[in-house]
Design an enzyme around this catalytic site. Sequence first.
Site, short mmCIF file in Angstrom:
data_model
loop_
_atom_site.label_atom_id
_atom_site.label_comp_id
_atom_site.label_asym_id
_atom_site.label_seq_id
_atom_site.Cartn_x
_atom_site.Cartn_y
_atom_site.Cartn_z
N LYS A 1 0.80 -1.39 -0.16
CA LYS A 1 -0.22 0.04 0.09
C LYS A 1 0.82 1.22 -0.05
CE LYS A 1 -3.84 1.86 -0.21
NZ LYS A 1 -4.96 1.85 -0.58
N ASP B 1 -7.28 -15.70 2.65
CA ASP B 1 -8.50 -16.73 2.40
C ASP B 1 -9.14 -15.80 1.39
OD1 ASP B 1 -7.40 -17.64 5.31
OD2 ASP B 1 -9.49 -16.45 6.08
#
Length: 372
Positions: A189, A249
């Site tokens: 980021k 996930d």
Amino acid sequence: MKLKIALLPGDGIGPEVTAQAVSCLQAVEETFGHEFIFASASVGAVAIAETGDPLPEDTLALCKRSDAVLFGAIGDPKFDNNPDSKVRPEQGLLKLRKELGLFSNIRPVKVFPTLIGNSPLRREIVEHTDFVIYRELTGGIYFGEKTLSPDGTSASDLCLYTEDEISRIAHLAFKAAKNRRKKLTLVDKANVLESSRLWRRVVTKIAESYPEVALNTLFVDNAAMQLILNPGQFDVILTENMFGDILSDEGSVIGGSIGLLPSASVGERYSMFEPIHGSYPQATGKNIANPLASILSAAMLLEHFGLREEADAVSKAVDRSLREGIVTPDLDPKSKYGTDDVGHFVATHIADGEDYRGLNKENIGLGKSTII
Ligand code: IPM
Ligand code: MG
């Protein structure tokens, strides 16, 4: 080869799935003539109940005396629903990672052809999925300083990375990419976070030593979207601790079941292998949990120690169970096979190797030969 393997089955379905991975490792031992010495210890909620500590000293000592750790699962709803509890099962896993120096978490995500229909995504989107996530595991926001103001109204978690922490996992990820499709995606980021800008600088510099690998970068929000839109574009994904937790996930549902994904956590000295799935408390003791992620984690263990043929035998036996429909109900709601049937099938076929001629499904679970 002689290997000392510490078993940490942990909570929920952990013990059931780990037992099946052990029987597959025993099949490898017998078939290929190795010696695996297993010793168990407790971790997580089970350990809290026994000793008050999610990672008792004896457990850590056992891991340090072993060549590898096979981990089951961790977590108990009793703790999840109580933000005030001082001790949590997850602390056991985090401390273990830190104490063993397991800085690199490797999570392969691929689609099994027979399961494409189970994916929540369309076939044409998922069919070419085959990537591996290199997640930094002992730094970042998970381990930075935590504060809570005395009145309990403000809190902070520090995300700290050093150049060394970034560089040691980056080298592993580049080496992996070199042996695969030669593409490495750094997820960060960097438009917002200083720590991400450090990742970019360090990784871009390291890329110069791997000219055959193409490096590209993606912001994590975009990466989360790209994983769903076009997972086939990824080869090796390199990222920091929390982004890796979340993206793995997300990656795990692409293939249709989280019950299939293994992982390896490696450091300079120790290594640990565990399924990506959690402790699945609703399924505990019902013999319905999918043991394949644990079995495939055992295959990663074998591969880690250079036992490639052995690892292949395990993967092939797993493929066969999927092809033959010897699967738990998460993959086929009509399935009558339990955790132990699937484990038994895979273990039996490790020993049989390629000499497979056919199988009598009726006998599975009855303790009779599965081969006709
Ligand atoms: C994982 C898990 C752990 C993590 C939890 C149980 C602490 O989600 O291994 O991905 O966040 O790393
Ligand atoms: Mg996670």
